[in-house]
Design a protein around this motif. Sequence first.
Motif, PDB file in Angstrom:
ATOM      1  N   LEU A   1     -29.065  30.608 -11.208  1.00 19.82           N
ATOM      2  CA  LEU A   1     -27.636  30.719 -11.510  1.00 19.82           C
ATOM      3  C   LEU A   1     -26.939  29.444 -11.033  1.00 19.82           C
ATOM      4  CD1 LEU A   1     -27.032  34.446 -10.470  1.00 19.82           C
ATOM      5  CD2 LEU A   1     -27.047  33.538 -12.792  1.00 19.82           C
ATOM      6  N   ALA A   2     -27.681  28.347 -10.978  1.00 24.73           N
ATOM      7  CA  ALA A   2     -27.109  27.081 -10.514  1.00 24.73           C
ATOM      8  C   ALA A   2     -25.894  26.754 -11.380  1.00 24.73           C
ATOM      9  CB  ALA A   2     -28.143  25.982 -10.625  1.00 24.73           C
ATOM     10  N   GLU A   3     -24.841  26.243 -10.738  1.00 19.73           N
ATOM     11  CA  GLU A   3     -23.570  25.900 -11.405  1.00 19.73           C
ATOM     12  C   GLU A   3     -22.695  27.122 -11.675  1.00 19.73           C
ATOM     13  OE1 GLU A   3     -23.136  22.499 -11.914  1.00 19.73           O
ATOM     14  OE2 GLU A   3     -25.163  22.400 -11.094  1.00 19.73           O
ATOM     15  N   ARG A   4     -23.218  28.323 -11.508  1.00 15.66           N
ATOM     16  CA  ARG A   4     -22.394  29.518 -11.736  1.00 15.66           C
ATOM     17  C   ARG A   4     -21.632  29.871 -10.465  1.00 15.66           C
ATOM     18  NH1 ARG A   4     -21.651  29.516 -16.903  1.00 15.66           N
ATOM     19  NH2 ARG A   4     -23.562  29.573 -18.110  1.00 15.66           N
ATOM     20  N   VAL A   5     -20.419  30.381 -10.642  1.00 17.71           N
ATOM     21  CA  VAL A   5     -19.581  30.753  -9.499  1.00 17.71           C
ATOM     22  C   VAL A   5     -19.378  32.271  -9.521  1.00 17.71           C
ATOM     23  CG1 VAL A   5     -17.329  30.453  -8.383  1.00 17.71           C
ATOM     24  CG2 VAL A   5     -18.399  28.531  -9.616  1.00 17.71           C
ATOM     25  N   ALA A   6     -19.728  32.917  -8.419  1.00 20.45           N
ATOM     26  CA  ALA A   6     -19.646  34.384  -8.346  1.00 20.45           C
ATOM     27  C   ALA A   6     -18.623  34.818  -7.307  1.00 20.45           C
ATOM     28  CB  ALA A   6     -21.016  34.944  -7.973  1.00 20.45           C
ATOM     29  N   VAL A   7     -17.784  35.777  -7.674  1.00 20.08           N
ATOM     30  CA  VAL A   7     -16.877  36.413  -6.719  1.00 20.08           C
ATOM     31  C   VAL A   7     -17.415  37.808  -6.452  1.00 20.08           C
ATOM     32  CG1 VAL A   7     -14.537  37.270  -6.281  1.00 20.08           C
ATOM     33  CG2 VAL A   7     -14.869  35.113  -7.528  1.00 20.08           C
ATOM     34  N   VAL A   8     -17.655  38.111  -5.180  1.00 14.81           N
ATOM     35  CA  VAL A   8     -18.188  39.424  -4.788  1.00 14.81           C
ATOM     36  C   VAL A   8     -17.206  40.069  -3.824  1.00 14.81           C
ATOM     37  CG1 VAL A   8     -20.127  40.662  -3.719  1.00 14.81           C
ATOM     38  CG2 VAL A   8     -20.552  38.529  -4.994  1.00 14.81           C
ATOM     39  N   THR A   9     -16.662  41.225  -4.195  1.00 15.69           N
ATOM     40  CA  THR A   9     -15.734  41.892  -3.278  1.00 15.69           C
ATOM     41  C   THR A   9     -16.530  42.769  -2.317  1.00 15.69           C
ATOM     42  OG1 THR A   9     -15.352  43.848  -4.691  1.00 15.69           O
ATOM     43  CG2 THR A   9     -13.950  41.909  -5.081  1.00 15.69           C
TER      44      THR A   9
END
Length: 247
Positions: free
Chosen positions: A3-11
């Motif tokens: 998932l390189a370059e991907r940005v994840a928001v985890v609540t």
Amino acid sequence: MSLAERVAVVTGGSRGIGRAVCLELARQKACVVLCYAGRKSGAEETAKACERLGARVLAAQCDVAKEEEVQALMAKALSEFGRIDILVNNAGITRDGLLMTMKEEAFDQVVDTNLKGAFLCMKAAARPMMRQRYGRIINLSSVVGLRGNAGQVNYAASKAGIIGMTKSAARELASRGITVNAVAPGFVETDMTAGLPEQTKEALKKEIPMGRLGSAREIAQAVAFFAREESAYVTGQVLAVDGGMSM
Ligand code: NAP
């Protein structure tokens, strides 16, 4: 898998399933933005563990039930990393009690955090995702949302609501390259279930074909499946990860 370059928001990344999700996404080289309600030390621990895996991380306090705080969280993610590719709506609480004695406040708190929180986060993240014409939204439901559970009318309502909301958003966002799916865990060994009496746990295990509770890591693997770029043609689905409990 990367998932390189991907940005994840985890609540709710400070412990439990949320922490396991952060670690799995970090392992796959995503940048991770995690939020927590009050346990700053737990969030810092998750952030350090993600960094040790080579990921860029941002940890921030955010009450997902408050729209201005959710907007500030997404703005931080965008200013730090420039995009939001993955949103995992994991933050959740329980305030159990029987229908006849449950206070209105306990109902509101659970629905506000678990259901409205996911709505507010989806709404805020959908804008940048639509601009990007790319997004992966994963919402945490529960076996309790599928089957109901005595003592949890509030929690069951929030988790069943997540399923309807997931399918509706999936229909709205599909044409923009955004998938919206739900993971419905069974009973998982985290703080949320730690308070269950041993007797209740033993009774539960009898209802689970696998005969055991799940681990946070097993739930994180399912979340990571939906988060993949290659899962582009899977949307509006609910994946039960529950040792067979809900079948
Ligand atoms: P947990 O160990 O109790 O952790 C809950 C997480 O949510 C924590 O990070 C907590 O932050 C955060 N949180 C709570 N209220 C919040 C708010 N208003 N704003 C932002 N963050 C908030 O829970 P879990 O067992 O890992 O569960 C994670 C998700 O899976 C939940 O949605 C839950 O309903 C679902 N689920 C769990 C199970 C299970 O058996 N454990 C089964 C089915 C579904 P702080 O640490 O700062 O409090």
